[in-house]
Enzyme design. Structure first.
Site, PDB file in Angstrom:
ATOM      1  N   TYR A   1      -7.333 -29.459 -25.679  1.00  0.00           N
ATOM      2  CA  TYR A   1      -6.865 -30.719 -24.759  1.00  0.00           C
ATOM      3  C   TYR A   1      -5.744 -31.420 -25.310  1.00  0.00           C
ATOM      4  CZ  TYR A   1     -11.469 -29.640 -23.289  1.00  0.00           C
ATOM      5  OH  TYR A   1     -12.661 -29.114 -22.817  1.00  0.00           O
TER       6      TYR A   1
ATOM      7  N   GLY B   1     -24.507 -28.416 -33.020  1.00  0.00           N
ATOM      8  CA  GLY B   1     -24.259 -28.416 -31.477  1.00  0.00           C
ATOM      9  C   GLY B   1     -25.626 -27.740 -30.671  1.00  0.00           C
TER      10      GLY B   1
HETATM   11  C1  LIG Z   1     -22.707 -27.836 -24.043  1.00  0.00           C
HETATM   12  C2  LIG Z   1     -21.607 -28.031 -25.037  1.00  0.00           C
HETATM   13  C3  LIG Z   1     -20.636 -28.789 -24.897  1.00  0.00           C
HETATM   14  C4  LIG Z   1     -19.709 -29.167 -25.681  1.00  0.00           C
HETATM   15  N1  LIG Z   1     -18.664 -30.267 -25.814  1.00  0.00           N
HETATM   16  C5  LIG Z   1     -17.839 -30.485 -26.581  1.00  0.00           C
HETATM   17  C6  LIG Z   1     -17.163 -31.819 -26.415  1.00  0.00           C
HETATM   18  O1  LIG Z   1     -17.316 -32.619 -25.488  1.00  0.00           O
HETATM   19  N2  LIG Z   1     -16.411 -32.410 -27.307  1.00  0.00           N
HETATM   20  C7  LIG Z   1     -16.082 -31.424 -28.569  1.00  0.00           C
HETATM   21  O2  LIG Z   1     -15.364 -31.473 -29.402  1.00  0.00           O
HETATM   22  N3  LIG Z   1     -17.028 -30.112 -28.644  1.00  0.00           N
HETATM   23  C8  LIG Z   1     -17.723 -29.751 -27.538  1.00  0.00           C
HETATM   24  N4  LIG Z   1     -18.383 -28.760 -27.856  1.00  0.00           N
HETATM   25  C9  LIG Z   1     -18.395 -28.057 -29.008  1.00  0.00           C
HETATM   26  C10 LIG Z   1     -19.658 -28.398 -29.995  1.00  0.00           C
HETATM   27  O3  LIG Z   1     -19.395 -29.650 -30.403  1.00  0.00           O
HETATM   28  C11 LIG Z   1     -19.376 -27.597 -31.428  1.00  0.00           C
HETATM   29  O4  LIG Z   1     -18.181 -27.756 -31.693  1.00  0.00           O
HETATM   30  C12 LIG Z   1     -19.778 -26.078 -31.153  1.00  0.00           C
HETATM   31  O5  LIG Z   1     -20.742 -26.068 -29.913  1.00  0.00           O
HETATM   32  C13 LIG Z   1     -20.116 -25.349 -32.275  1.00  0.00           C
HETATM   33  O6  LIG Z   1     -21.043 -25.836 -32.859  1.00  0.00           O
HETATM   34  P1  LIG Z   1     -22.506 -25.141 -32.728  1.00  0.00           P
HETATM   35  O7  LIG Z   1     -22.440 -23.364 -33.091  1.00  0.00           O
HETATM   36  O8  LIG Z   1     -23.587 -25.897 -33.639  1.00  0.00           O
HETATM   37  O9  LIG Z   1     -23.011 -25.126 -31.252  1.00  0.00           O
HETATM   38  C14 LIG Z   1     -19.541 -28.468 -26.894  1.00  0.00           C
HETATM   39  C15 LIG Z   1     -20.474 -27.384 -27.027  1.00  0.00           C
HETATM   40  C16 LIG Z   1     -21.179 -27.216 -26.070  1.00  0.00           C
HETATM   41  C17 LIG Z   1     -22.413 -26.088 -26.206  1.00  0.00           C
END
Ligand SMILES: Cc1cc2nc3c(=O)[nH]c(=O)nc-3n(C[C@H](O)[C@H](O)[C@H](O)COP(=O)(O)O)c2cc1C
Length: 378
Positions: A188, A331
């Site tokens: 971004y 997440g």
């Molecule tokens: C549905 C979804 C939406 C996400 N939206 C954002 C966001 O708004 N901002 C951000 O920094 N990361 C976003 N991410 C990334 C998560 O914050 C996180 O870094 C990523 O899913 C890895 O962690 P996890 O393996 O626990 O899911 C998003 C991830 C998912 C699955």
């Protein structure tokens, strides 16, 4: 019993997070003109009910031009404050700390929702009855082939966007958030300035690392000034990217952010020239980004959050015990199990009384256990 580190509090400035479980920001693509909907209320409320110490609201846009997708949350006008206030009040009433991530999509503006293909919007068609918005960025290079070429930002555009960030931080304070995170990751706008893959400027915002960091630091400094002294400020970084940004660059950045009054670096990765890790189809290992949180914490001397395929309580607790991070961001596993914190506690042999759950639930579950019932019982 000794309390697992995952369930010890963390105090940053005047804010005490009751445990180290952070709900990672996760966009829902479900807002209308930037306003949250009932979906958001139910979605975020569950995590606070589930005992997470810190509940992050998704990437919220500082101006309409910064929208990644129709459906992104926004805080670019005062009317957007009130519905968020109701949400922060609910999160706080559950004993969790309400936090907000603030963002601008830059050249990634104008994306279809994930379930509509995640590609660029067709600019010849109206978008859900709304007008399209201009795509700006550090330089005239698109995100991927077929994506819009951004208009390179002038110095006055840069000043306007910094001001938009400040105004959003002020609205976030009015909405009742206790922690604000500047989104500097995942390709971004801020990341577009940081990475040599997307920043080809020849002025003081491009070229050397010092110049590429200028925009991120200006925003962080300006937000820190506008955000109350007692409230922590976080910064999410793509610790490495596929366009030439390295972990060493992130460490230099983290040291500078610390001088600007940033309290914690949230260590994600990638997204400048490929899909972000979650949107790509590549399989990753458990805790694949934890080494970044560890390196930045150790070499920049700043608190960090670790994120990325952290799945269960024992894994999360070990990251803390090994001093690799100060907070554990969850997440997708939170989407699977909004009561993740309570379940993680049980997996660590902690909180047999269900005190992490709301009393409306915990009292009954505790009573059921006390009656001698176990799930193994036939
Ligand atoms: C549905 C979804 C939406 C996400 N939206 C954002 C966001 O708004 N901002 C951000 O920094 N990361 C976003 N991410 C990334 C998560 O914050 C996180 O870094 C990523 O899913 C890895 O962690 P996890 O393996 O626990 O899911 C998003 C991830 C998912 C699955």
């Amino acid at each position: 019993m000794k309390i697992p580190l995952l369930f010890t509090p963390l105090t940053l400035r005047d804010v005490t997070i009751p445990n180290r479980v952070m709900v990672s920001p996760m966009a829902q693509y479900s807002a209308v003109d930037g306003f949250i909907t009932d979906w958001h209320f139910a979605h975020f409320a569950k995590f606070a009910m589930g005992g997470a110490g810190l509940v992050f609201v998704e990437a919220t846009k500082v101006e309409r031009r910064g929208l990644g997708t129709v459906g992104d949350m926004g805080l670019w006008k005062d009317e957007q404050i009130a519905p968020l206030k109701r949400l922060t009040q609910f999160i706080r009433a559950q004993g969790s700390v309400p936090a907000i991530q603030v963002n601008h999509a830059g050249r990634k503006a104008g994306t279809l929702k994930p379930w509509d293909g995640f590609g660029p919007l067709d600019r010849s068609m109206p978008v859900e009855g709304e007008e399209h918005w201009e795509v700006i960025g550090p330089s005239a290079t698109s995100y991927l082939e077929g994506w819009p070429i951004p208009r390179p930002m002038s110095k006055s555009d840069i000043a306007d966007v910094v001001d938009a960030w400040v105004a959003t931080a002020q609205r976030a304070e009015k909405a009742g958030f206790d922690i604000l995170e500047v989104h500097g990751a995942h390709g971004y706008l801020i990341h577009q300035f940081l990475s040599p893959a997307s920043n080809h400027r020849t002025d003081e915002y491009g070229g050397s690392l010092e110049n590429r960091m200028r925009f991120a630091l200006e925003i962080s400094r300006a937000v820190r000034k506008a955000w109350p002294e007692g409230k922590p400020l976080f910064f999410r970084v793509s610790s490495v990217d596929e366009g030439g940004w390295t972990i060493e660059d992130s460490i230099v950045l983290a040291r500078e952010l610390k001088k600007c009054g940033v309290d914690l670096v949230d260590c994600s990765a990638s997204g400048i020239a490929i899909r972000s890790p979650t949107a790509s189809r590549n399989v990753a290992n458990r805790g694949f980004q934890v080494p970044y949180a560890e390196a930045i914490r150790r070499d920049a001397g700043i608190a960090t959050a670790a994120v990325g395929l952290i799945i269960d309580g024992p894994q999360a607790d070990e990251i803390l015990r090994r001093q690799q991070a100060d907070l554990i961001a969850i997440g997708r596993e939170m989407l699977y199990d909004p009561f993740w914190a309570a379940h993680a506690a049980h997996a660590l042999g902690y909180d047999a009384e269900f005190s992490l759950m709301p009393k409306q639930y915990g009292w009954w579950l505790n009573r059921r256990t006390k009656s001698g019932f176990t799930k193994d019982a036939k």
